[in-house]
Design an enzyme around this catalytic site. Sequence first.
Site, PDB file in Angstrom:
ATOM      1  N   ASN A   3      53.321  15.097 -14.673  1.00 49.31           N
ATOM      2  CA  ASN A   3      53.244  15.884 -13.488  1.00 49.31           C
ATOM      3  C   ASN A   3      52.712  17.370 -13.778  1.00 49.31           C
ATOM      4  OD1 ASN A   3      54.110  16.171 -10.363  1.00 49.31           O
ATOM      5  ND2 ASN A   3      54.688  18.023 -11.482  1.00 49.31           N
ATOM      6  N   ASN A  45      -1.213  -3.238  15.887  1.00 51.42           N
ATOM      7  CA  ASN A  45      -1.287  -3.768  14.655  1.00 51.42           C
ATOM      8  C   ASN A  45      -0.070  -3.350  13.684  1.00 51.42           C
ATOM      9  OD1 ASN A  45      -1.973  -4.383  11.964  1.00 51.42           O
ATOM     10  ND2 ASN A  45      -3.509  -2.826  11.736  1.00 51.42           N
ATOM     11  N   LEU A 105       0.822  -1.056   0.016  1.00 50.70           N
ATOM     12  CA  LEU A 105      -0.127   0.112   0.058  1.00 50.70           C
ATOM     13  C   LEU A 105       1.012   1.370   0.042  1.00 50.70           C
ATOM     14  CD1 LEU A 105      -2.667  -1.148   2.498  1.00 50.70           C
ATOM     15  CD2 LEU A 105      -2.689  -1.427   0.108  1.00 50.70           C
ATOM     16  N   ARG A 149       1.041  13.528   7.528  1.00 45.46           N
ATOM     17  CA  ARG A 149       1.685  14.037   8.689  1.00 45.46           C
ATOM     18  C   ARG A 149       3.126  14.369   8.338  1.00 45.46           C
ATOM     19  NH1 ARG A 149      -0.745   8.856  11.772  1.00 45.46           N
ATOM     20  NH2 ARG A 149      -1.044   8.446   9.794  1.00 45.46           N
ATOM     21  N   GLY A 164      -1.118   6.833  -0.041  1.00 39.95           N
ATOM     22  CA  GLY A 164      -1.251   7.772   0.628  1.00 39.95           C
ATOM     23  C   GLY A 164      -0.146   8.844   0.379  1.00 39.95           C
ATOM     24  N   GLY A 208      -8.891   5.132   2.321  1.00 42.83           N
ATOM     25  CA  GLY A 208      -8.582   4.089   3.337  1.00 42.83           C
ATOM     26  C   GLY A 208      -7.866   2.961   2.891  1.00 42.83           C
ATOM     27  N   SER A 247      54.634  24.945 -12.944  1.00 50.68           N
ATOM     28  CA  SER A 247      53.475  25.786 -12.058  1.00 50.68           C
ATOM     29  C   SER A 247      52.839  26.982 -12.912  1.00 50.68           C
ATOM     30  CB  SER A 247      54.320  26.246 -10.885  1.00 50.68           C
ATOM     31  OG  SER A 247      54.565  25.078 -10.117  1.00 50.68           O
TER      32      SER A 247
HETATM   33  C1  UD1 Z   1      -2.196   1.652   9.691  1.00 51.45           C
HETATM   34  C2  UD1 Z   1      -3.299   0.864  10.289  1.00 51.45           C
HETATM   35  C3  UD1 Z   1      -2.794   0.657  11.822  1.00 51.45           C
HETATM   36  C4  UD1 Z   1      -1.431   0.308  11.961  1.00 51.45           C
HETATM   37  C5  UD1 Z   1      -0.372   1.001  11.066  1.00 51.45           C
HETATM   38  C6  UD1 Z   1       0.765   0.368  11.235  1.00 51.45           C
HETATM   39  C7  UD1 Z   1      -5.428   1.057   9.112  1.00 51.45           C
HETATM   40  C8  UD1 Z   1      -6.762   1.907   9.269  1.00 51.45           C
HETATM   41  N1  UD1 Z   1      -4.603   1.488  10.133  1.00 51.45           N
HETATM   42  O1  UD1 Z   1      -2.308   3.035  10.226  1.00 51.45           O
HETATM   43  O2  UD1 Z   1      -3.750  -0.080  12.572  1.00 51.45           O
HETATM   44  O3  UD1 Z   1      -1.101   0.207  13.217  1.00 51.45           O
HETATM   45  O4  UD1 Z   1      -0.911   1.167   9.727  1.00 51.45           O
HETATM   46  O5  UD1 Z   1       1.707   1.043  10.511  1.00 51.45           O
HETATM   47  O6  UD1 Z   1      -5.209   0.526   8.183  1.00 51.45           O
HETATM   48  N2  UD1 Z   1      -2.667   3.976   1.885  1.00 51.45           N
HETATM   49  C9  UD1 Z   1      -3.262   3.775   0.897  1.00 51.45           C
HETATM   50  N3  UD1 Z   1      -4.422   4.380   0.255  1.00 51.45           N
HETATM   51  C10 UD1 Z   1      -5.342   4.954   1.355  1.00 51.45           C
HETATM   52  C11 UD1 Z   1      -4.593   4.987   2.725  1.00 51.45           C
HETATM   53  C12 UD1 Z   1      -3.410   4.774   2.956  1.00 51.45           C
HETATM   54  O7  UD1 Z   1      -2.529   3.393   0.016  1.00 51.45           O
HETATM   55  O8  UD1 Z   1      -6.557   5.327   1.027  1.00 51.45           O
HETATM   56  C13 UD1 Z   1      -1.354   3.533   2.320  1.00 51.45           C
HETATM   57  C14 UD1 Z   1      -0.576   4.348   2.888  1.00 51.45           C
HETATM   58  O9  UD1 Z   1       0.333   5.163   1.584  1.00 51.45           O
HETATM   59  C15 UD1 Z   1       0.564   3.823   3.790  1.00 51.45           C
HETATM   60  C16 UD1 Z   1      -0.385   2.832   4.258  1.00 51.45           C
HETATM   61  O10 UD1 Z   1      -1.530   2.533   3.416  1.00 51.45           O
HETATM   62  O11 UD1 Z   1       1.471   3.574   2.982  1.00 51.45           O
HETATM   63  C17 UD1 Z   1      -0.820   2.860   5.705  1.00 51.45           C
HETATM   64  O12 UD1 Z   1      -1.567   4.263   5.846  1.00 51.45           O
HETATM   65  P1  UD1 Z   1      -1.322   5.113   6.951  1.00 51.45           P
HETATM   66  O13 UD1 Z   1      -2.285   6.495   6.703  1.00 51.45           O
HETATM   67  O14 UD1 Z   1       0.087   5.487   7.190  1.00 51.45           O
HETATM   68  O15 UD1 Z   1      -2.026   4.360   8.156  1.00 51.45           O
HETATM   69  P2  UD1 Z   1      -1.729   4.242   9.709  1.00 51.45           P
HETATM   70  O16 UD1 Z   1      -2.541   5.714  10.189  1.00 51.45           O
HETATM   71  O17 UD1 Z   1      -0.192   4.235   9.944  1.00 51.45           O
HETATM   72 CA    CA Z   2       1.548   4.555   8.805  1.00 52.48          CA
END
Ligand code: UD1
Ligand code: CA
Length: 463
Positions: A379, A171, A9, A16, A12, A79, A407
């Site tokens: 040189n 998690n 994944l 942050r 995102g 998500g 030089s």
């Molecule tokens: C997520 C988990 C959390 C876990 C944590 C571990 C969920 C809801 N939460 O939270 O339980 O403890 O990871 O690191 O899954 N992403 C997408 N598409 C989206 C949203 C996210 O591809 O629509 C990808 C982001 O780019 C990232 C990953 O999913 O690489 C995790 O997303 P992030 O927003 O970092 O989740 P956390 O809040 O860290």
């Molecule tokens: Ca994360």
Amino acid sequence: MDQLGVVILAAGLGKRMRSTKAKVLHHLAGKPLISHVIQTTQHLHPDRLVIVVGHQAAEVERACRNEGGLFAVQQEQHGTGDAVRTAQGHFRDFRGDILIVCGDTPLLTAATLARFVQDHRTRHVTLSLLTTRLDDPGQYGRVLRTCDGRILKIVEARDATSEELEVQEINSGIYCVHADFLFTALEQLQPLNAQGEYYLTDIVAQAVAAGLPTQTMLTTDPNEVGGINSREDLAIMEKTRQAQLRSHWMAAGVTLQDPETVYIDEEVTIGSDTVIGPNTQLKGKTVIGTHCRIDGSAYIENCRIGNDVHLLFSVALFNSEFGDKTAVGPFAHVREGTQLAARAEIGNFVEVKKSVIGEHTKAKHLAYIGDAEIGRDANIGAGTITCNYDGFRKHRTKIGDRVQVGSDTTLVAPVTIHDDVYIATATTVRKDVPAGALVFNTREEKVREGWTATKREKMKNAK
Ligand code: UD1
Ligand code: CA
């Protein structure tokens, strides 16, 4: 046998991070976060690997183009559950398990993932979850269990009660799930949470409710599953990774005199018995041979450095090659496209760019050598300048074997100095010089005896 799929994944933005750049493109040990994760999962030899991209999809795809893998585009980020769902198209004819990992957990190791998948398969469970325990579980999702210890569900920190926030088991965001169950479960997700998103984490409660076999594996090294959400997380993880890389190279026979001040990128290699002093940065695809000495305060990017090379205190070296037994520095700048043959020496306050320097040729003091080709045993005297740029174009300077450049010489390119030439000091060379010749400019030297005393007297009277 069942197939193994991987979904990473990476769609995102990573709000942050407060960056215009997608989170997974930020670097750890000189490599994008996403590349770390892809390369680690490739060690499992998956039958299919899908990377879910979204934010800056084109840039992310470009960054991991050579790592293998298919791409699924999540147009809008609804998500983690929605993200996995966009990968479904690549799994139509697939039978087996899918390992899901996040693109922002770069310190994962292939060994842990292999153990996790193996365990999932030998126990024939539908869903496995990798967890860890943290003293300060922060924003991670909490793993909730029944009183007899069976997993119940995951609750995001944002949605948790104060009691649930006390839970220290979190998690990791790494799951291994049977594909049939996974895609059915994803269809049923509801965005009923603080963020209004489709949470992948909710498939755990679904599996439990359906009475399907689920299990968790606890990693003992929480660093491994740490996710990067902020610049501070990135900095902390860089420290962790650097410590690991230093240990790795020390175990391989490299001396680091002050380990904490040596920074080593992921793809760098260092030969045994090389000794590295303080404040050294080894970047990109730098390769360093055996028995080298790097005195310290060195910045070395994408260089190939042979064996028995001595880099004296303070050098900046880029995209260049250094033959065996060469010596560079102190205070030298070697720029892109330079090749030093064996035993060549570049000394203090010398800049070299796109030049080939022959075997045992020396330029030891205060010189600029650009777009030049120099033979062996030559040189280059102090203050030599190749005038390679006429304000419009760059031109080449050729210097043969055994040439002695006096030089304060200026070589006005394009110009060729053939073998065994002597260039007298303070010469401006504009025309080619035949082999074996002496070249000099006539300049009359005039001496005025007693001049200083007369001048001083005059100045005193003027006061
Ligand atoms: C997520 C988990 C959390 C876990 C944590 C571990 C969920 C809801 N939460 O939270 O339980 O403890 O990871 O690191 O899954 N992403 C997408 N598409 C989206 C949203 C996210 O591809 O629509 C990808 C982001 O780019 C990232 C990953 O999913 O690489 C995790 O997303 P992030 O927003 O970092 O989740 P956390 O809040 O860290
Ligand atoms: Ca994360």
